[in-house]
Design an enzyme around this catalytic site. Structure first.
Site, short mmCIF file in Angstrom:
data_model
loop_
_atom_site.label_atom_id
_atom_site.label_comp_id
_atom_site.label_asym_id
_atom_site.label_seq_id
_atom_site.Cartn_x
_atom_site.Cartn_y
_atom_site.Cartn_z
N GLY B 323 0.77 -1.15 0.16
CA GLY B 323 -0.05 -0.10 -0.05
C GLY B 323 0.76 1.23 0.06
N LEU B 326 5.79 2.98 -3.86
CA LEU B 326 7.13 3.34 -3.98
C LEU B 326 7.24 3.20 -5.90
CD1 LEU B 326 8.92 1.20 -1.53
CD2 LEU B 326 8.38 3.59 -1.41
N GLY B 327 6.58 2.43 -6.27
CA GLY B 327 6.68 2.25 -7.80
C GLY B 327 6.31 3.33 -8.59
N SER B 352 0.97 -4.34 -19.15
CA SER B 352 0.31 -4.77 -18.08
C SER B 352 -0.91 -5.47 -18.14
CB SER B 352 -0.17 -3.63 -17.10
OG SER B 352 1.18 -2.77 -16.79
N HIS B 469 -1.27 2.67 -12.86
CA HIS B 469 -0.65 3.18 -14.06
C HIS B 469 -1.29 4.51 -14.13
CE1 HIS B 469 2.09 -0.02 -14.87
NE2 HIS B 469 1.08 -0.90 -14.93
#
Lengths: 495, 495
Positions: B323, B326-327, B352, B469
């Site tokens: 949760g 960081l991505g 994806s 995304h």
């Protein structure tokens, strides 16, 4: 040991004397440069000489607007450009406009107090799950649905008490170069607060300091041993920021990084190429008595023969991090490292000045002397010791020694008066007389130990340097007069 | 694309199926090992097979006491030993005892609510300096003394709303190895919350998550390009944690780190030797249509000919950081880096999966089919479109195509019913019929686009991968059925 050096020792590097020159500080220019480079030089250049070149400065309103955008933009929108814009704009402002902007931030981006009141009302309306923490279990209100509402409102209240300007701080912190910008913002805030006490700005400073402390937790800092193999751009910073014992030339620097010496810095990945704080260590056969032994020992001893690591200098590089105790963690980590690498070293000590002793002693002597006079007038035959606030700081034999050694000069004066008279002149003539020196020494040593260990303010040692070391777990081992020029430097050996 | 892989893709790596096995997770053992090493092997060894070896486990009470010390000790006292003690003790506990300890922490080290109430009373007793932020100037209460009291009480109230367990979190965070301990604590908390909803523990989790987010701000993370020159101990972790497209062997790994490929990780200095999250990038001449093109392209193209950077895998390594996005920051930084180093690359895309589409479509079809039946019974001659909730998901020509292609099978059924019947079996037989496939495709593509872009929940895209995304600034460029085995994987091209 000058005042500036001491301030740096305590990680509160000097504010520029003229606050309007802040825009010219090397730090700000550096960041300006950094920012304009990262913008492919499209950015206007940093103001070159402060207030004069107003035409190069952005108008206050433009920067205020970019600050507003930086705070109010939705986080999915692209923020980087806005944050760059704000940072550049801020650095281009005159000090007066920076002050205006920071006050705007402190006052207009504060809490939403209407919301706080509303949430307090909701919160008080709920029956608490046990008023004190320990009763939580026995409160009987164990319905998970209710509890979940309760915790939610409590969390909302907690969040509502965060000022709106936190958003700006958080966003700058996650923005490349932003941490540096924040430290400069804070340096400016401290400059302003040194001149005028503005509650809203003080509240903002205290909030920003808390955030910076969190972000600069030791977990986020990298310990790096600085050696002669490091880039010149880094070594240059060590020379620039070392202010306890200034580095006189390249040979001096090389010596401090060579055999029998260590230099460690704490680095943060968001402020590359310069340590936030660094410490210099000498490996010795025994605790040195004077700093000269450390700085001038030729040739160095074999490291394998060392039994003592002497921390002889610690310097902070960021004025905006004043009051954030990074030194404590740095010292701890360095001790662990040295212990691991060199188990033959068992003594860890510091050689530190005692900056507040002189002032404390003089004011103690002066106030006792006044109390004494007052007593002479009001009740000349009474026993002095009966007065509530009167205290003879000297032991009988110390007093005797002082009176004997000072001869005619002392006629009719008691020991404390003699001491006050001799210590007050800044020429410190008494240090030239070996007779006076040896008569003074026992009293000075004893009073200095008392000053270091017994005089407290809000539970902290009155002396800031002593407090720093004692809080870090040091013990006071010896006190000595080490510097004939400034006779109340002393030293604390510690750990 | 299995469920586990998807979960990892979304940085919510799987909780162990059997929570009682947590003590055995490689993460915990690793830390155990780390801790016992740092203790010079004096520490008892980690439990080797969970609940069975109770004799090796410390008793719950001992660990609870060390937790209490870790929270209540004065900060000038030496904390490291206590924190090590607590960490070791925690890892030695059975899952049941960990649960008990975490509940104790959540309930007994919560807020001091008596103090909160007292401060609220003081706070409400003060006249506000303008109730809304904007009125602060015009409130007329400009006495700095009063304001300073006001800000002080406000700050005290803010602080009093922080739970006592924050101290444990803060102390662990500044303790070597402590950040890792915190991520494991949180992984355990999430395991418990997956089984039972305990409000106090949920409140603790939400607090810990907030703290971790702050400590793991991008400013504290180091971007590192992982190459074949990195230590085997690091590369081993990449293999272990890569879960989107598992790495089959060393050649596969070398390929992913070689020409035309990049792998970047975010590292934190407190968790050395393994990235918290890493991303794999392929440099291509054009956006790939299938993952097979990316994984199996021999030989690679010249990097100078690439125009597209395809982000084909992102994996998180710490279940306790679920949760915490960081991505988002990783992708942003990698894009900046690639743009700078390879200006000829102008397309940034991801390939994806769309994990929620199948489920969404089947439930939509099922509910419409039920509504249809209900309508057939209650008002068989009425116009279906008049019903409030009824909606034909298919366009007329899509429905026609479906009915024609499915022949006898479709007798008396409408398009949605045919679709539901064909899609429900997990064997996905229809994918073997090119006639059905081509009849299905237009409707599936259109519905998938609708699912991705229009179906929202609390303002977020319903599909978790799509939401990740789209929140990161991606646009949906193309949707395709790329995986015949699991026909509702698709792809989103983005940025």
């Amino acid at each position: 040991m000058n005042k500036k050096a001491l301030a740096i020792l305590m990680r509160a590097r000097m504010r520029p004397n003229d606050p309007s020159k802040l825009a010219l500080s090397p730090l700000s220019n550096e960041v300006n440069q950094m920012l304009s480079n990262s913008q492919g030089n499209q950015a206007p250049h940093a103001t070159e000489d402060g207030n004069e070149k107003l035409n190069k400065q952005r108008s206050f309103e433009v920067v205020r607007d970019s600050m507003h955008s930086a705070i109010s933009m939705n986080k999915t929108e692209v923020l980087d450009a806005v944050l760059n814009d704000f940072s550049e704009g801020y650095f281009s402002l005159s000090f007066e406009n920076r002050r205006k902007l920071l006050l705007t931030l402190a006052k207009e981006y504060d809490l939403n107090r209407t919301q706080v009141r509303e949430l307090i009302k909701q919160y008080l309306g709920l029956q608490l799950p046990g008023v004190s923490g320990n009763e939580a279990q026995s409160g009987g209100v164990e319905d998970e649905g209710f509890l979940s509402t309760f915790y939610r409102i409590e969390r909302n209240l907690r969040h509502s008490l965060k000022p709106v300007y936190e958003v700006l701080f958080e966003r700058l912190n996650t923005h490349p170069g932003g941490l540096k910008v924040l430290t400069i913002l804070r340096a400016d805030i401290l400059s302003i607060l040194a001149e005028e006490n503005i509650s809203s700005l003080r509240a903002l400073d205290s909030y920003l300091k808390e955030k910076l402390s969190t972000w600069l937790s030791p977990a986020a800092l990298e310990l790096h041993q600085i050696t002669w193999d490091d880039p010149a751009s880094l070594l240059e910073k060590i020379v620039a920021y070392e202010a306890v014992h200034p580095i006189s030339n390249l040979i001096d620097l090389k010596r401090r990084l060579g055999v029998g010496r260590r230099c460690f810095g704490y680095f943060h990945s968001a402020i590359p190429g310069e340590p936030l704080i660094f410490i210099e260590v000498a490996l010795l056969k025994a605790v040195a008595q004077t700093i000269q032994e450390v700085l001038w020992d030729h040739p160095p001893i074999l490291e394998s023969e060392a039994t003592c690591a002497l921390f002889y200098s610690i310097s902070s590089t960021q004025p905006g991090l004043a009051g954030i105790n990074l030194g404590k963690f740095l010292i701890k980590r360095v001790i662990t490292l040295v212990k691991r690498d060199m188990p033959h070293i068992s003594v860890f000590a510091t050689l530190s000045p005692i900056p507040g002793f002189m002032q404390w002693l003089l004011s103690k002597l002066a106030s006792q002397s006044k109390l004494g006079e007052a007593e002479d007038i009001s009740c000349s035959s009474a026993d002095r010791s009966g007065l509530t606030f009167y205290e003879n700081l000297l032991e009988p034999e110390e007093e005797r020694g002082l009176i004997e050694s000072s001869g005619d000069f002392a006629a009719g004066k008691n020991g404390m008066e003699i001491m006050l008279n001799l210590l007050t002149p800044t020429s410190h003539d008494w240090t030239n007389s070996s007779k006076l020196l040896s008569a003074f020494k026992p009293a000075l040593m004893r009073l200095c130990a008392r000053y270091l260990l017994q005089e407290k303010k809000r539970g902290k040692a009155l002396d800031s340097v002593a407090n720093f070391h004692l809080q870090n777990g040091a013990v006071c081992n010896a006190v000595s007069i080490i510097d004939q020029q400034s006779p109340f430097g002393g030293r604390i050996n510690s750990f």
